[in-house]
Motif scaffolding. Structure first.
Motif, PDB file in Angstrom:
ATOM      1  N   ALA A 466       0.836  -1.198   0.000  1.00  0.00           N
ATOM      2  CA  ALA A 466       0.000   0.000   0.000  1.00  0.00           C
ATOM      3  C   ALA A 466       0.875   1.253   0.000  1.00  0.00           C
ATOM      4  N   SER A 467       2.101   1.131   0.547  1.00  0.00           N
ATOM      5  CA  SER A 467       2.997   2.285   0.601  1.00  0.00           C
ATOM      6  C   SER A 467       3.631   2.572  -0.759  1.00  0.00           C
ATOM      7  N   GLY A 468       3.391   1.691  -1.725  1.00  0.00           N
ATOM      8  CA  GLY A 468       3.879   1.935  -3.087  1.00  0.00           C
ATOM      9  C   GLY A 468       5.167   1.228  -3.449  1.00  0.00           C
ATOM     10  N   ARG A 469       5.585   0.252  -2.641  1.00  0.00           N
ATOM     11  CA  ARG A 469       6.760  -0.550  -3.013  1.00  0.00           C
ATOM     12  C   ARG A 469       6.437  -1.283  -4.317  1.00  0.00           C
ATOM     13  N   LYS A 470       7.426  -1.334  -5.222  1.00  0.00           N
ATOM     14  CA  LYS A 470       7.160  -1.925  -6.530  1.00  0.00           C
ATOM     15  C   LYS A 470       8.345  -2.785  -6.986  1.00  0.00           C
ATOM     16  N   LEU A 471       8.041  -3.970  -7.507  1.00  0.00           N
ATOM     17  CA  LEU A 471       9.086  -4.852  -8.026  1.00  0.00           C
ATOM     18  C   LEU A 471       9.213  -4.666  -9.534  1.00  0.00           C
ATOM     19  N   PHE A 472      10.453  -4.644 -10.015  1.00  0.00           N
ATOM     20  CA  PHE A 472      10.733  -4.531 -11.452  1.00  0.00           C
ATOM     21  C   PHE A 472      11.620  -5.703 -11.876  1.00  0.00           C
ATOM     22  N   ALA A 473      11.155  -6.472 -12.859  1.00  0.00           N
ATOM     23  CA  ALA A 473      12.010  -7.518 -13.426  1.00  0.00           C
ATOM     24  C   ALA A 473      12.681  -6.926 -14.653  1.00  0.00           C
ATOM     25  N   PHE A 474      14.003  -7.059 -14.749  1.00  0.00           N
ATOM     26  CA  PHE A 474      14.722  -6.483 -15.893  1.00  0.00           C
ATOM     27  C   PHE A 474      15.502  -7.562 -16.647  1.00  0.00           C
ATOM     28  N   GLU A 475      15.869  -7.180 -17.854  1.00  0.00           N
ATOM     29  CA  GLU A 475      16.660  -8.078 -18.690  1.00  0.00           C
ATOM     30  C   GLU A 475      17.573  -7.200 -19.530  1.00  0.00           C
ATOM     31  N   ARG A 476      18.828  -7.573 -19.644  1.00  0.00           N
ATOM     32  CA  ARG A 476      19.741  -6.811 -20.497  1.00  0.00           C
ATOM     33  C   ARG A 476      20.496  -7.777 -21.398  1.00  0.00           C
ATOM     34  N   ALA A 477      21.186  -7.224 -22.390  1.00  0.00           N
ATOM     35  CA  ALA A 477      21.985  -8.067 -23.282  1.00  0.00           C
ATOM     36  C   ALA A 477      23.111  -8.705 -22.480  1.00  0.00           C
ATOM     37  N   VAL A 478      23.440  -9.964 -22.789  1.00  0.00           N
ATOM     38  CA  VAL A 478      24.549 -10.654 -22.114  1.00  0.00           C
ATOM     39  C   VAL A 478      25.850 -10.164 -22.728  1.00  0.00           C
ATOM     40  N   THR A 479      26.759  -9.689 -21.844  1.00  0.00           N
ATOM     41  CA  THR A 479      28.043  -9.184 -22.384  1.00  0.00           C
ATOM     42  C   THR A 479      29.096 -10.274 -22.347  1.00  0.00           C
TER      43      THR A 479
END
Lengths: 479, 82
Positions: A466-479
């Motif tokens: 309720a306090s607005g905590r948010k999860l983000f799943a990310f993906e980037r190019a493999v170096t």
């Protein structure tokens, strides 16, 4: 000796052979990298002992009991010119992750110390001893310690001294006593002193009443004070090998240390900030459940095999990742109480979870000889995915690290991951800012998303509180 | 203090004469550790000697009691024989 014949050496494969920079102290052999494979040479100076130990029947017993890393024999041709005049060539399975004792929580160092003593006791039954007692010879699979140096095993000669006693005390006993007697974790001292804590140094800290225990008196106080002895009589006696240490006395010393170390408990066992945090009111069960589900879905959808959980606390989300199919999780936290609990939890639930000590703002640097002997954390980072739940505000606000740099550090760690953004309205952030000026005008979700999108693609997000905590799943190019 | 240490070290050096293999010592075992181990070996040795003598003392008294009992029973037999 059975050998496995492999394809003949070519110039190309010779180029792939490189000596491990951390393996140079014992001239009896050396570790080489052959691509991703781990090879060990046994030099002629150690060959006789090697044969003796092979014939003793000790090695298969230790491997079977999970105390020693397995070995297979290879043809020396594989190493080509790099083999030099080596007598034998062995291969060991490659470990998922190499950790150092300054990263181990108390429980891990304690488990490693007990393994080291058990190895000595088992070896002596077979007429074998060990040439050293260094903590760097022990690694962890989950929370199970495993010994990785086959060449430490040498023939035992009756009356021989325990040559690794001082090293055992410096690298295991004294760091454990620091926490058990004073409540001071060993990690910071060990980081600055990779060979451990000297007996004289620990002894200097001891109040008189603590010096009267027989074990402390002999292993710490006397060892520390006699180490500085310049008595020519003593030195001559040591140099001329006229002193002997009978086997029963050796075994009694090992058993005494084992009994003592097994009983050690941290002196500061009251709940620490982060153990209380796990049950904090702002941290409702529904929120934890939503986070667990998000993490589980992320791990199973991405088939992440190795996961790093930065700020793992007692391991709730590490466990969620394991249940979702991760093969192993390395958890990092800076709170000793949480790490002790996480370690006990992993042990009792038999989890492939290794909790380690890490101050995110001061990760392990390259250390030791040539700054190549013990590699820093970044060089050892090979995770499929990284988790950073309830972490970012502690680094960005608690330690003043620019938000973009925090995001960059995390996205560098693995090609994909989950980061939780905790807004300023959250009670935990309010707490962080209670006694200080808010100098973070750019700490908000919009800026966080911008920082993340500069480095990776956001594949999923979900508000979990309720306090607005948010999860983000990310993906980037493999170096 | 230094004098005391010297005496301890000399005692250890003189007391424990034997053979020890310093093979494979790529590691410096440290004077402190070796002297502590020598002390522990000395204590173990002293305990063994004490235990050996104690066994002898015990055996002496056991034998004494046994022989006195034997003598007593022998007397009894003599009496029975009357």
């Amino acid at each position: 000796m059975p050998t496995v014949q492999l394809r003949p050496t070519t110039t190309e494969s010779e180029a792939a052979i490189r000596p491990e920079p951390g393996s140079f102290r014992d001239p009896g052999g050396r570790i080489y990298w052959y691509g991703e494979r781990v090879l060990r040479t046994v030099m002629p100076s150690a060959a006789q002992d090697f044969d003796y130990v092979e014939a003793s029947g000790l090695i298969p017993k230790l491997v079977e009991r999970g105390m020693l890393i397995p070995q297979s024999h290879l043809s020396l041709e594989l190493l080509g010119a790099a083999a030099g005049d080596a007598a034998y060539l062995l291969e060991h399975p490659k470990l998922e992750f190499i950790s150092h004792p300054d990263e181990w929580p108390f429980r891990a160092l304690q488990a490693a110390a007990l393994l080291q003593l058990d190895l000595y006791l088992a070896a002596l039954e077979h007429g074998v001893t060990l040439s050293d007692a260094t903590a760097y010879n022990i690694q962890f699979e989950g929370v199970r310690p495993v010994f990785i140096d086959r060449l430490s095993f040498r023939r035992y000669v009756d009356g021989q001294f325990w040559l690794g006693h001082r090293q055992f005390c410096e690298q295991f006993l004294n760091p454990l006593l620091l926490r058990a007697l004073f409540g001071i974790p060993h990690n910071a001292w060990y980081r600055g002193s990779p060979e451990g804590i000297g007996a004289a140094e620990l002894s200097a800290l001891l109040p008189l009443r603590k010096k009267f225990s027989w074990r402390v008196l002999t292993n710490v106080v006397m060892q520390g004070s006699l180490q500085k002895t310049r008595s020519s009589d003593a030195q001559q006696a040591v140099a001329s090998n006229k002193l002997r240490f009978p086997k029963p006395a050796f075994e009694r010393l090992l058993r005494g240390l084992r009994e003592w170390i097994a009983e050690l408990q941290p002196a500061d066992r009251q709940p620490t900030t982060w153990q209380e945090y796990a049950g904090h009111t702002s941290y409702r069960n529904t929120e934890a459940e939503a986070k667990r589900k998000f993490v589980g879905r992320f791990v199973s959808e991405n088939k992440a095999r190795t996961v790093w959980d930065i700020g793992c606390n007692t391991g709730d989300y590490s466990v969620a990742a394991l249940h979702a199919g991760a093969r192993s999780v390395i958890g990092f936290d800076f709170d000793q109480g949480s790490l002790d609990l996480a370690f006990d939890r992993a042990r009792s639930e038999k989890l492939a979870f290794t909790p380690l000590f890490l101050d995110v703002t001061n990760p392990a640097p390259d250390q030791g000889w040539g700054q190549a002997e013990r590699r820093g954390l970044r060089a050892r980072a090979k995770a499929d995915a990284v988790l950073a739940l309830a972490l970012i505000h502690h680094v960005a606000i608690g330690k003043n690290v620019p938000l973009g740099d925090v995001v960059g550090w995390l996205t560098d760690m693995a090609p994909r991951g989950v980061i939780e953004f905790v807004p300023k309205s959250d009670p935990m952030v309010v707490e962080l800012l209670k006694l200080r000026e808010d100098i973070f005008p750019h700490y908000n979700e919009e800026h966080f998303v911008q920082c993340l999108e500069e480095r990776a693609r956001i594949v999923q997000s979900e508000t979990v509180s309720a306090s607005g905590r948010k999860l983000f799943a990310f993906e980037r190019a493999v170096t | 203090m230094v004098q005391k240490k010297r005496v301890i070290a000399a005692w250890l050096a003189v007391n424990l004469v034997g053979f020890s293999a310093a093979a494979h010592a790529y590691l410096d075992p440290g004077t402190g550790s070796i002297l502590v181990q020598s002390l522990l070996a000395g204590i173990a040795g002293a305990a063994a000697v004490v235990s050996l003598y104690w066994q002898r003392v015990k055996a002496f008294f056991v034998n004494l009691r046994k022989s006195s009992r034997d003598a007593h029973s022998a007397t009894s037999t003599d009496n029975d024989g009357i």
